[in-house]
Design a protein around this motif. Structure first.
Motif, PDB file in Angstrom:
ATOM      1  N   THR A 245       0.826  -1.202   0.000  1.00 45.55           N
ATOM      2  CA  THR A 245       0.000   0.000   0.000  1.00 45.55           C
ATOM      3  C   THR A 245       0.861   1.252   0.000  1.00 45.55           C
ATOM      4  OG1 THR A 245      -0.120  -0.055   2.411  1.00 45.55           O
ATOM      5  CG2 THR A 245      -1.907  -1.122   1.196  1.00 45.55           C
ATOM      6  N   GLY A 246       0.225   2.362  -0.345  1.00 43.48           N
ATOM      7  CA  GLY A 246       0.845   3.679  -0.310  1.00 43.48           C
ATOM      8  C   GLY A 246      -0.217   4.716  -0.009  1.00 43.48           C
ATOM      9  N   ILE A 247       0.124   5.987  -0.151  1.00 40.63           N
ATOM     10  CA  ILE A 247      -0.790   7.093   0.142  1.00 40.63           C
ATOM     11  C   ILE A 247      -0.822   8.040  -1.043  1.00 40.63           C
ATOM     12  CG2 ILE A 247      -1.255   9.042   1.685  1.00 40.63           C
ATOM     13  CD1 ILE A 247       0.117   7.531   3.892  1.00 40.63           C
ATOM     14  N   ASP A 248      -2.028   8.452  -1.440  1.00 48.01           N
ATOM     15  CA  ASP A 248      -2.144   9.380  -2.565  1.00 48.01           C
ATOM     16  C   ASP A 248      -2.076  10.825  -2.072  1.00 48.01           C
ATOM     17  OD1 ASP A 248      -4.575   9.899  -1.405  1.00 48.01           O
ATOM     18  OD2 ASP A 248      -5.778   9.002  -3.008  1.00 48.01           O
ATOM     19  N   ASN A 249      -2.347  11.764  -2.967  1.00 46.16           N
ATOM     20  CA  ASN A 249      -2.231  13.183  -2.618  1.00 46.16           C
ATOM     21  C   ASN A 249      -3.281  13.628  -1.601  1.00 46.16           C
ATOM     22  OD1 ASN A 249      -0.081  13.485  -4.348  1.00 46.16           O
ATOM     23  ND2 ASN A 249      -1.370  14.077  -6.088  1.00 46.16           N
ATOM     24  N   ASN A 250      -4.363  12.874  -1.460  1.00 49.89           N
ATOM     25  CA  ASN A 250      -5.399  13.195  -0.495  1.00 49.89           C
ATOM     26  C   ASN A 250      -5.249  12.413   0.806  1.00 49.89           C
ATOM     27  OD1 ASN A 250      -6.833  14.998  -2.270  1.00 49.89           O
ATOM     28  ND2 ASN A 250      -7.534  13.184  -3.390  1.00 49.89           N
ATOM     29  N   LYS A 251      -4.077  11.782   0.977  1.00 49.15           N
ATOM     30  CA  LYS A 251      -3.756  10.993   2.169  1.00 49.15           C
ATOM     31  C   LYS A 251      -4.692   9.815   2.366  1.00 49.15           C
ATOM     32  CE  LYS A 251      -1.450  14.746   4.646  1.00 49.15           C
ATOM     33  NZ  LYS A 251      -1.328  15.503   5.911  1.00 49.15           N
TER      34      LYS A 251
END
Length: 373
Positions: A245-251
């Motif tokens: 998993t990761g995090i996008d620009n909107n967290k």
């Protein structure tokens, strides 16, 4: 006259359902290998057997006679059909109407053989219900209460539902591995840019990795930071589920792929990380994991250009178990350490200075685990 044999069977089964009895196939006559005559008889056809048969010759190794409430009574009701070479169809030439037993009452005809046979849609409903962790007995009650309005309107009893579910499980048996692999390969063939890797040993799946097109796009855009956790286990096959998993620009969390592992060894993690790297063709900048020692070596071997960091959530979760005594239950200490480690606005040298003062205040300068962290 009937053009097909199936039409004969359908006709007599419908007649039997209206009258209140069940049918079965009887004698077949052949000539030079081709069927010339067919007999469909009442299910009570046949000579009744004595309940005391062969008891004198039975020994301890003999099979027990199956107990059943169903008894044949040599009922003569039947139809006889023959194949007509001229019309290439079936001709009904004899019909015996009289039965030697009472018919099934109207209020009980939902229990006849024909009415208890499950149709395709009912079988599909039982199977789909099992995929949602709904058993056959509950599936039968749902059919009765929500769809059909009573037992008399449902094809099959609860026992028929359970028997079908049991046959499905027996049919699958040890072929579940083959079914999973074929399903995943079908995804590779029909979905764009879908990756599936697997490893087998002695007919069992040892490791799996898969990533679809959306996961690959997510990684190309937001894959600078990669986190994966191997603390999830399935409840049936004891495989370890590893989501990347990761995090996008909107967290918000985004998925880069997922894997299943048979065991948590260096070799297993190395195989999984190599499959991930082959699918995405790019190493992340930092990699966040838990404190598994096997995982630490696998990350260093495969992601040789990435920084390996430990997940703060896993570290803080172990805090109370690693620190014994009154300090572990000191609310001021817990609040101070949380305020320090979760502060993202201080520089490293400031953190080091405050960390030293915190350990000195509570007499934890020589604590091995805290020094290591």
């Amino acid at each position: 006259m009937f053009q097909q044999w199936e039409d004969v069977v359908e006709m007599y089964d419908l007649y039997a359902e209206h009258c209140g009895f069940s049918t079965r196939l009887g004698t077949i006559k052949r000539k030079k290998g081709a069927i010339t005559h067919h007999y469909i008889v009442c299910s009570n056809h046949g000579k009744p057997h004595s309940q005391n048969r062969n008891f004198d010759t039975l020994n301890e190794t003999s099979l027990k006679i199956r107990q059943s409430t169903f008894r044949v009574c040599d009922c003569k009701a039947c139809i006889c059909v023959k194949f007509d070479q001229t019309s290439r169809g079936w001709v009904l030439y004899h019909f015996e109407e009289n039965h030697y037993h009472p018919m099934v009452p109207v209020h009980s005809r939902d229990l006849t053989k024909r009415r208890r046979s499950l149709d395709f849609f009912t079988k599909e409903f039982i199977h789909r219900a099992s995929l949602s962790k709904v058993g056959p007995s509950v599936a039968h009650r749902l059919q009765v209460n929500l769809r059909r309005g009573g037992n008399h309107n449902v094809k099959g009893t609860a026992d028929n539902f359970r028997n079908f579910a049991s046959r499905v499980r027996m049919f699958i048996g040890d072929r579940d591995t083959h079914l999973v692999i074929e399903n995943m390969k079908d995804q590779v063939d029909h979905l764009p840019n879908y990756t599936f890797k697997y490893s087998m040993e002695n007919g069992e799946i040892r490791h799996m990795f898969w990533a679809d097109e959306i996961s690959k796009i997510n990684y190309q855009v937001f894959g600078n930071v990669l986190a994966f956790d191997a603390t999830y286990q399935t409840n049936k096959y004891n495989l370890i589920f590893v989501p990347f998993t990761g995090i996008d620009n909107n967290k918000r969390c985004v998925t880069f792929g997922a894997g299943l592992l048979f065991c948590e060894t260096i070799e297993a993690y190395t195989w999984l990380l190599k499959a991930f790297l082959e699918a995405h063709n790019k190493q992340p900048t930092p990699v966040l994991t838990d404190q598994d020692p096997a995982l630490r070596q696998a990350v260093a071997a495969v992601f040789d250009r990435s920084l390996h960091r430990l997940c703060m959530w896993h570290i803080m979760k172990k805090l109370t178990s690693k620190i014994a005594g009154e300090v572990a239950h000191n609310s001021e200490f817990r609040a101070a350490i949380h305020k320090l480690v979760w502060n993202i606005y201080i520089k490293p040298e400031t953190f080091e200075r405050r960390w030293g003062k915190l350990l000195e205040k509570y007499g934890l300068e020589d604590h091995e685990w805290l020094r290591d962290m």
